[in-house]
Every structure is written in C-alpha cells, then in structure tokens.
Design a protein around this motif. Structure first.
Motif, mmCIF file in Angstrom:
data_model
loop_
_atom_site.group_PDB
_atom_site.id
_atom_site.type_symbol
_atom_site.label_atom_id
_atom_site.label_comp_id
_atom_site.label_asym_id
_atom_site.label_seq_id
_atom_site.Cartn_x
_atom_site.Cartn_y
_atom_site.Cartn_z
ATOM 1 N N MET A 1 -6.521 25.468 -11.174
ATOM 2 C CA MET A 1 -7.974 25.575 -11.054
ATOM 3 C C MET A 1 -8.356 26.467 -9.870
ATOM 4 O O MET A 1 -9.291 27.260 -9.955
ATOM 5 N N LEU A 2 -7.599 26.319 -8.777
ATOM 6 C CA LEU A 2 -7.883 27.133 -7.592
ATOM 7 C C LEU A 2 -7.594 28.614 -7.845
ATOM 8 O O LEU A 2 -8.408 29.486 -7.527
ATOM 9 N N SER A 3 -6.443 28.912 -8.430
ATOM 10 C CA SER A 3 -6.102 30.319 -8.687
ATOM 11 C C SER A 3 -7.004 30.918 -9.754
ATOM 12 O O SER A 3 -7.309 32.122 -9.716
ATOM 13 N N GLU A 4 -7.466 30.108 -10.707
ATOM 14 C CA GLU A 4 -8.390 30.616 -11.725
ATOM 15 C C GLU A 4 -9.705 31.041 -11.092
ATOM 16 O O GLU A 4 -10.306 32.053 -11.477
ATOM 17 N N LEU A 5 -10.154 30.286 -10.099
ATOM 18 C CA LEU A 5 -11.360 30.674 -9.361
ATOM 19 C C LEU A 5 -11.166 32.008 -8.646
ATOM 20 O O LEU A 5 -12.058 32.852 -8.615
ATOM 21 N N ALA B 1 -18.891 27.370 -2.546
ATOM 22 C CA ALA B 1 -19.031 25.914 -2.637
ATOM 23 C C ALA B 1 -17.977 25.329 -3.567
ATOM 24 O O ALA B 1 -17.399 24.274 -3.284
ATOM 25 N N ALA B 2 -17.713 26.032 -4.673
ATOM 26 C CA ALA B 2 -16.731 25.536 -5.632
ATOM 27 C C ALA B 2 -15.330 25.508 -5.037
ATOM 28 O O ALA B 2 -14.599 24.527 -5.182
ATOM 29 N N ILE B 3 -14.957 26.584 -4.355
ATOM 30 C CA ILE B 3 -13.600 26.666 -3.820
ATOM 31 C C ILE B 3 -13.415 25.698 -2.659
ATOM 32 O O ILE B 3 -12.351 25.095 -2.493
ATOM 33 N N ILE C 1 -10.520 18.391 -2.122
ATOM 34 C CA ILE C 1 -9.838 17.437 -3.007
ATOM 35 C C ILE C 1 -8.329 17.595 -2.898
ATOM 36 O O ILE C 1 -7.580 16.605 -2.818
ATOM 37 N N ILE C 2 -7.855 18.829 -2.872
ATOM 38 C CA ILE C 2 -6.410 19.077 -2.779
ATOM 39 C C ILE C 2 -5.861 18.594 -1.447
ATOM 40 O O ILE C 2 -4.815 17.917 -1.402
ATOM 41 N N LEU D 1 0.978 29.913 -11.732
ATOM 42 C CA LEU D 1 0.785 29.973 -13.179
ATOM 43 C C LEU D 1 -0.667 30.243 -13.542
ATOM 44 O O LEU D 1 -0.958 30.898 -14.544
ATOM 45 N N GLY D 2 -1.598 29.742 -12.726
ATOM 46 C CA GLY D 2 -3.008 29.987 -12.995
ATOM 47 C C GLY D 2 -3.350 31.465 -12.956
ATOM 48 O O GLY D 2 -4.133 31.963 -13.771
#
Length: 320
Positions: free
Chosen positions: A186-190, A202-204, A210-211, A238-239
């Motif tokens: 999810m992080l690398s996709e962002l 804000a999203a990252i 959380i991580i 992998l993202g």
C-alpha cells in the motif's frame, strides 16, 4: 469498491485514513474479492486441524489442565504453556512451523511456506484475520486476486526467510509477514502512483503511523518482528512492480487533442522505480536463500539486529 462515474473524485481508505484520487485515471476496474476470504477460511481450517491433531486431553500437562475442556479434543493447552489459546509447540512443529534446523539440515524448505498458514492460538488467529479482512479486501477489489495473491504469498515467504536467518532457537508461525507485505505494498503503491493522488501527504503519514505502531508491537517478547520486517520489505518492493497505475491522461488520450495527448503509459520515475524494485527484490531473495541454505547465521553479520525483534527491559526478558 463502488463504481464511480468517470471524471468524478473517488474516495479510498488506506490503513484507516481517507485519501482521494481522480477516478477517471486511477479506477480501471473494480474487482470482486474472493481470494482474501478464501485465505481466511484456509487459515481457520488449518487452525482447526492444529487443534484436532493437538488433542490436549490425551496428554499429561505439568503446567495445569487443558483450557476450555468442554471443547474436548479441541481444547487448548494450559494457559501457562500457551497464553494465546492454542496448541503445543510440538504440534505446531509437526504441522509445519518454521524451524531453522529442519529447514537447513533436514531439507524441509517447504516450511518457509507452510508456516504462513499456521497460528499459535485463537487470539493470534483472530488478530491476523481481522487485519487481513481490513487491508486485503480493499486491495483485492482495486487490483485483482492475481496481484494481491502474489504479494501475500511472496511477502509471507520473504518474512519467513528473514526470520529463519536471524532466529535459530525458536519456531515461528503466522500470517503476519504476509499481512505486513500488504501494508508495504500500500505504501509503495502510493509512492509509485504519486501524481494521480491528492491529499497524498496525509495518506502516507497515516499509513506510516500504522506501520510503525505495528512494528513497535513486534519489539515485545514472543512476537516475531523479523517476519514482520521481511514481509514488509518484500511487499514494499512488490508493490512497485505489481501495483503501478497508468499516468494521468493515459486512459483518455484518444479523446484529447493531439497537443494534449499522453504518449507514454507511465512516467519516467515509475519506470525507474519498477526496475530498481524488481532488481532489489530478486537480489534480496537470492542472497537470503543462499545464506539460509548454506547455514549462515545472520546475527554474525548484524550483531544489533536482535534488537529489532525484542528490546530487553526491566519488565521482561528476551531470552527464550
């Protein structure tokens, strides 16, 4: 995820934080999630098999009587032996728990995958399955079962490899490495699809908090943080490889005037990140597996790494 009309702004959750993207570009297809629920059912079924094989009432227990004896064969080991409400360590080993000696010296490399489906207890299972539903279903709806399935399995495998390299005197089980791989992806996709998102900072930050919290929990005793770290790093790389999206304007290029058309499906930085991540991923797996099956002790090359798995304090000890 609900379908949204082209040209509107869609809303997506990432680890509990909302962020927005232009759906005309980012929303190629909404998939029906079935693989993540299948993973959940498989883990529950394996746990029931663990308890059936364990058969607590048939064995003497110096630490006390079985917990929840009304479950008969499916009752749990004494709480003093397994506070997570589950089977014995010997049962987990029999069922395929990760154990360095058996992997390296007894040619049981299959344990690097089997350990992903086992759980140490009911509490362990519930925590992981709730996390799987919260994170996995959304990702599968957005990217499909093939890519999310690959990330889940390879992240769990990567977590098991790092755990085996650095933990020699304990067994390890659980889907935590695979789950951290989904968070990493999810992080690398962002990052790789940075230009199609708004409210991205804000999203990252939400996802990073959380991580960090989850990795912090891994510093307590009896939690395999090496599996978390290995799974996260695998999923993060992998993202970049599997969750890349076309740049803004690519999907509407035929409806735009020639001067405004996009000529490349991806931006240059996306190609660079894709190549670098793929090379690092391949190198990491190859080096890790070669070191593991040669019997190399990872702690000899990183004497402080054990602090990533457990930090000793006056309140607890990190000794097995």
């Amino acid at each position: 995820m609900a379908d949204v009309e082209p040209g509107t702004v869609g809303k997506r959750q990432a680890g509990g934080g909302a962020y927005y993207f232009e759906t005309a570009e980012a929303e190629e297809r909404s998939w029906r999630s079935w693989l993540v629920p299948f993973f959940l059912v498989a883990c529950v079924a394996v746990f029931l098999a663990e308890m059936y094989v364990n058969n607590c009432p048939s064995h003497p227990h110096p630490l006390g009587s079985c917990t929840a004896r009304f479950l008969h064969r499916f009752s749990f080991q004494p709480v003093h032996e397994n506070p997570l409400l589950g089977p014995s360590s010997s049962t987990l080993t029999k069922m395929g728990a990760l154990e360095w000696n058996r992997v390296v010296h007894q040619n049981q490399g299959w344990r690097l995958l089997s350990c992903i489906w086992l759980h140490a207890g009911l509490i362990h299972l519930l925590a992981n399955m709730l996390s799987l539903l919260f994170v996995g279903i959304r990702l599968e709806q957005q990217f499909g079962f093939v890519r999310i399935g690959i990330i889940y399995i390879l992240s769990g495998f990567g977590g098991a490899v790092l755990s085996a390299l650095l933990l020699r005197n304990t067994i390890s089980v659980g889907a935590s490495g695979a789950l951290f791989g989904l968070l990493g992806s999810m992080l690398s996709e962002l990052i790789i699809n940075w230009t199609i998102y708004s409210n991205r900072i804000a999203a990252i930050l939400t996802l990073l908090i959380i991580i960090v919290i989850n990795l912090g929990i891994g510093l307590f005793p009896h939690v395999d943080n090496f599996a978390h770290i290995g799974g996260f790093l695998s999923g993060f790389l992998l993202g970049f490889v599997l969750l890349i999206r076309p740049q803004f304007g690519w999907m509407e290029r035929h409806d735009l005037p020639p001067s405004a058309q996009v000529t490349s499906k991806y931006k240059v930085y996306q190609y660079v990140l894709w190549v670098v991540a793929l090379l690092l991923l391949l190198a990491g797996f190859v080096v890790g597996l070669v070191m593991l099956f040669r019997g190399v002790n990872g702690n000899d090359h990183c004497r402080w790494c054990h602090y990533l798995n457990c930090v000793p304090t006056s309140g607890w000890s990190c000794e097995n």
